[in-house]
Design a protein around this motif. Structure first.
Motif, PDB file in Angstrom:
ATOM      1  N   ALA A   1      -4.600   1.989   2.195  1.00 28.21           N
ATOM      2  CA  ALA A   1      -5.564   1.385   1.588  1.00 28.21           C
ATOM      3  C   ALA A   1      -5.681  -0.300   1.839  1.00 28.21           C
ATOM      4  O   ALA A   1      -6.722  -0.784   2.106  1.00 28.21           O
ATOM      5  CB  ALA A   1      -5.718   1.569   0.173  1.00 28.21           C
ATOM      6  N   GLU A   2      -4.464  -0.755   1.880  1.00 31.20           N
ATOM      7  CA  GLU A   2      -4.634  -2.347   2.167  1.00 31.20           C
ATOM      8  C   GLU A   2      -4.847  -2.557   3.562  1.00 31.20           C
ATOM      9  O   GLU A   2      -5.660  -3.567   3.899  1.00 31.20           O
ATOM     10  CB  GLU A   2      -3.051  -2.935   1.887  1.00 31.20           C
ATOM     11  CG  GLU A   2      -1.988  -2.328   2.690  1.00 31.20           C
ATOM     12  CD  GLU A   2      -1.404  -0.790   2.243  1.00 31.20           C
ATOM     13  OE1 GLU A   2      -0.273  -0.592   2.880  1.00 31.20           O
ATOM     14  OE2 GLU A   2      -1.892  -0.237   1.282  1.00 31.20           O
ATOM     15  N   GLN A   3      -4.751  -1.337   4.575  1.00 31.20           N
ATOM     16  CA  GLN A   3      -5.268  -1.753   5.794  1.00 31.20           C
ATOM     17  C   GLN A   3      -6.930  -1.250   6.031  1.00 31.20           C
ATOM     18  O   GLN A   3      -7.528  -2.138   6.793  1.00 31.20           O
ATOM     19  CB  GLN A   3      -4.448  -1.064   6.844  1.00 31.20           C
ATOM     20  CG  GLN A   3      -3.120  -1.295   7.010  1.00 31.20           C
ATOM     21  CD  GLN A   3      -1.945  -0.440   7.954  1.00 31.20           C
ATOM     22  OE1 GLN A   3      -2.590   0.461   7.814  1.00 31.20           O
ATOM     23  NE2 GLN A   3      -1.051  -0.912   8.273  1.00 31.20           N
TER      24      GLN A   3
ATOM     25  N   THR B   1      -6.156 -17.443  -4.120  1.00 34.83           N
ATOM     26  CA  THR B   1      -5.490 -16.310  -3.522  1.00 34.83           C
ATOM     27  C   THR B   1      -4.462 -15.542  -4.257  1.00 34.83           C
ATOM     28  O   THR B   1      -3.884 -16.152  -5.038  1.00 34.83           O
ATOM     29  CB  THR B   1      -4.983 -16.486  -2.098  1.00 34.83           C
ATOM     30  OG1 THR B   1      -5.808 -17.061  -1.181  1.00 34.83           O
ATOM     31  CG2 THR B   1      -4.135 -15.262  -1.503  1.00 34.83           C
ATOM     32  N   SER B   2      -4.772 -14.419  -4.732  1.00 34.07           N
ATOM     33  CA  SER B   2      -3.958 -13.676  -5.518  1.00 34.07           C
ATOM     34  C   SER B   2      -3.612 -12.288  -5.031  1.00 34.07           C
ATOM     35  O   SER B   2      -4.370 -11.502  -4.080  1.00 34.07           O
ATOM     36  CB  SER B   2      -4.698 -13.157  -6.770  1.00 34.07           C
ATOM     37  OG  SER B   2      -5.204 -14.435  -7.229  1.00 34.07           O
ATOM     38  N   VAL B   3      -2.457 -11.611  -5.208  1.00 38.85           N
ATOM     39  CA  VAL B   3      -1.936 -10.226  -4.891  1.00 38.85           C
ATOM     40  C   VAL B   3      -2.565  -9.363  -5.900  1.00 38.85           C
ATOM     41  O   VAL B   3      -2.740  -9.635  -7.053  1.00 38.85           O
ATOM     42  CB  VAL B   3      -0.551 -10.327  -4.861  1.00 38.85           C
ATOM     43  CG1 VAL B   3      -0.023  -8.812  -4.522  1.00 38.85           C
ATOM     44  CG2 VAL B   3       0.063 -11.318  -4.142  1.00 38.85           C
ATOM     45  N   ALA B   4      -2.970  -8.269  -5.358  1.00 40.15           N
ATOM     46  CA  ALA B   4      -3.460  -7.052  -6.054  1.00 40.15           C
ATOM     47  C   ALA B   4      -3.107  -5.776  -5.839  1.00 40.15           C
ATOM     48  O   ALA B   4      -2.992  -5.670  -4.491  1.00 40.15           O
ATOM     49  CB  ALA B   4      -5.193  -7.300  -5.991  1.00 40.15           C
ATOM     50  N   ASN B   5      -2.870  -4.816  -6.588  1.00 42.23           N
ATOM     51  CA  ASN B   5      -2.928  -3.556  -6.442  1.00 42.23           C
ATOM     52  C   ASN B   5      -4.174  -2.643  -5.755  1.00 42.23           C
ATOM     53  O   ASN B   5      -5.336  -3.220  -6.113  1.00 42.23           O
ATOM     54  CB  ASN B   5      -2.572  -2.595  -7.426  1.00 42.23           C
ATOM     55  CG  ASN B   5      -1.284  -2.946  -8.122  1.00 42.23           C
ATOM     56  OD1 ASN B   5      -0.479  -3.486  -7.529  1.00 42.23           O
ATOM     57  ND2 ASN B   5      -1.289  -3.073  -9.481  1.00 42.23           N
ATOM     58  N   ILE B   6      -4.253  -1.879  -4.450  1.00 45.05           N
ATOM     59  CA  ILE B   6      -5.278  -1.371  -4.242  1.00 45.05           C
ATOM     60  C   ILE B   6      -5.080   0.070  -3.729  1.00 45.05           C
ATOM     61  O   ILE B   6      -3.770   0.583  -3.384  1.00 45.05           O
ATOM     62  CB  ILE B   6      -5.672  -2.141  -2.813  1.00 45.05           C
ATOM     63  CG1 ILE B   6      -7.133  -1.606  -2.241  1.00 45.05           C
ATOM     64  CG2 ILE B   6      -4.712  -2.248  -1.707  1.00 45.05           C
ATOM     65  CD1 ILE B   6      -7.895  -2.525  -1.438  1.00 45.05           C
ATOM     66  N   TRP B   7      -5.925   0.811  -3.842  1.00 49.24           N
ATOM     67  CA  TRP B   7      -5.885   2.276  -3.635  1.00 49.24           C
ATOM     68  C   TRP B   7      -7.120   2.847  -3.071  1.00 49.24           C
ATOM     69  O   TRP B   7      -8.274   2.273  -3.624  1.00 49.24           O
ATOM     70  CB  TRP B   7      -5.173   3.167  -4.704  1.00 49.24           C
ATOM     71  CG  TRP B   7      -6.222   3.088  -6.197  1.00 49.24           C
ATOM     72  CD1 TRP B   7      -7.262   4.064  -6.438  1.00 49.24           C
ATOM     73  CD2 TRP B   7      -6.247   2.204  -7.248  1.00 49.24           C
ATOM     74  NE1 TRP B   7      -7.604   3.691  -7.644  1.00 49.24           N
ATOM     75  CE2 TRP B   7      -7.352   2.411  -7.928  1.00 49.24           C
ATOM     76  CE3 TRP B   7      -5.440   0.782  -7.229  1.00 49.24           C
ATOM     77  CZ2 TRP B   7      -7.515   1.705  -8.975  1.00 49.24           C
ATOM     78  CZ3 TRP B   7      -5.829   0.025  -8.426  1.00 49.24           C
ATOM     79  CH2 TRP B   7      -6.926   0.547  -8.976  1.00 49.24           C
ATOM     80  N   HIS B   8      -7.160   4.410  -2.733  1.00 54.04           N
ATOM     81  CA  HIS B   8      -8.349   4.943  -2.112  1.00 54.04           C
ATOM     82  C   HIS B   8      -8.977   5.519  -3.515  1.00 54.04           C
ATOM     83  O   HIS B   8      -8.192   5.821  -4.262  1.00 54.04           O
ATOM     84  CB  HIS B   8      -7.922   6.203  -1.197  1.00 54.04           C
ATOM     85  CG  HIS B   8      -7.473   5.689  -0.043  1.00 54.04           C
ATOM     86  ND1 HIS B   8      -8.395   5.318   1.056  1.00 54.04           N
ATOM     87  CD2 HIS B   8      -6.234   5.347   0.600  1.00 54.04           C
ATOM     88  CE1 HIS B   8      -7.451   4.947   2.200  1.00 54.04           C
ATOM     89  NE2 HIS B   8      -6.385   5.268   1.863  1.00 54.04           N
TER      90      HIS B   8
ATOM     91  N   LYS C   1     -10.482   0.845  -4.879  1.00 51.91           N
ATOM     92  CA  LYS C   1     -10.516  -0.086  -5.925  1.00 51.91           C
ATOM     93  C   LYS C   1      -9.252  -1.201  -6.062  1.00 51.91           C
ATOM     94  O   LYS C   1      -8.132  -0.657  -5.249  1.00 51.91           O
ATOM     95  CB  LYS C   1     -10.430   0.956  -7.178  1.00 51.91           C
ATOM     96  CG  LYS C   1     -11.466   1.499  -7.368  1.00 51.91           C
ATOM     97  CD  LYS C   1     -11.746   2.110  -9.040  1.00 51.91           C
ATOM     98  CE  LYS C   1     -12.800   2.962  -9.119  1.00 51.91           C
ATOM     99  NZ  LYS C   1     -14.240   2.208  -9.162  1.00 51.91           N
ATOM    100  N   PHE C   2      -9.355  -2.285  -6.832  1.00 48.50           N
ATOM    101  CA  PHE C   2      -8.247  -3.230  -6.637  1.00 48.50           C
ATOM    102  C   PHE C   2      -8.192  -3.967  -7.985  1.00 48.50           C
ATOM    103  O   PHE C   2      -9.310  -4.074  -8.465  1.00 48.50           O
ATOM    104  CB  PHE C   2      -8.243  -4.055  -5.384  1.00 48.50           C
ATOM    105  CG  PHE C   2      -9.520  -5.060  -5.391  1.00 48.50           C
ATOM    106  CD1 PHE C   2      -9.670  -6.278  -5.875  1.00 48.50           C
ATOM    107  CD2 PHE C   2     -10.703  -4.632  -4.594  1.00 48.50           C
ATOM    108  CE1 PHE C   2     -10.773  -7.036  -5.991  1.00 48.50           C
ATOM    109  CE2 PHE C   2     -11.846  -5.239  -4.570  1.00 48.50           C
ATOM    110  CZ  PHE C   2     -11.609  -6.589  -5.214  1.00 48.50           C
TER     111      PHE C   2
END
Length: 152
Positions: A36-38, A88-95, A101-102
């Protein structure tokens, strides 16, 4: 009476025989062979909509996603010079549903925005993101609701 109950059960069983599901193959353009991140990485250009006490204002801007080097984590950069927004922030991301969604719900040093935010990207590359941010304008602090709509 038994004859009527048996007939009702038989009619119900027969009607269940003809139930079918629709074709859910929508030929998605999102490849699940990519993480998802790529797969979501890139710059999404579009419109920032800021809602506050001064009404609704629209600005041009962007959101950039880049892999954070961890599985299911992305760096999200919010950019809108006209609204003094650059974080800039780090976030969780998924399919999710042929897209992504993030979100980030933490308010920590890793969250450069300083507030919780969330967003989604559909299978056509359209992104929606939203958060509420307190900003200083002149001598006063105002709370603004930001919404982003853009495309990769």
């Amino acid at each position: 009476m038994k004859k009527y109950i048996f007939s009702a059960i038989a009619a119900f069983a027969l009607s269940c025989t003809f139930v079918a599901c629709g074709d859910d193959n929508n030929d998605p353009s999102i490849s699940y062979s990519e993480s998802a991140e790529q797969g979501s990485a890139g710059t999404y250009n579009g419109t920032w909509i800021r809602t506050g006490d001064d009404g609704v204002v629209e600005y041009s801007g962007s959101v950039t996603l880049a892999s954070a080097g961890k599985s299911n984590a992305t760096n999200v950069t919010f950019s809108c010079p006209e609204a003094d927004l650059n974080a800039t922030s780090v976030a969780n991301i998924w399919h999710a549903n042929y897209g992504y969604k993030f979100f980030n719900q933490t308010v920590s040093s890793e969250n450069g925005l300083g507030v919780a935010f969330s967003g989604d990207i559909d299978d056509s590359g359209n992104m929606n993101a939203a958060f509420t941010l307190s900003q200083k304008v002149g001598r006063k602090n105002y709370e603004f609701k930001y919404e982003f709509k853009g495309k990769k």
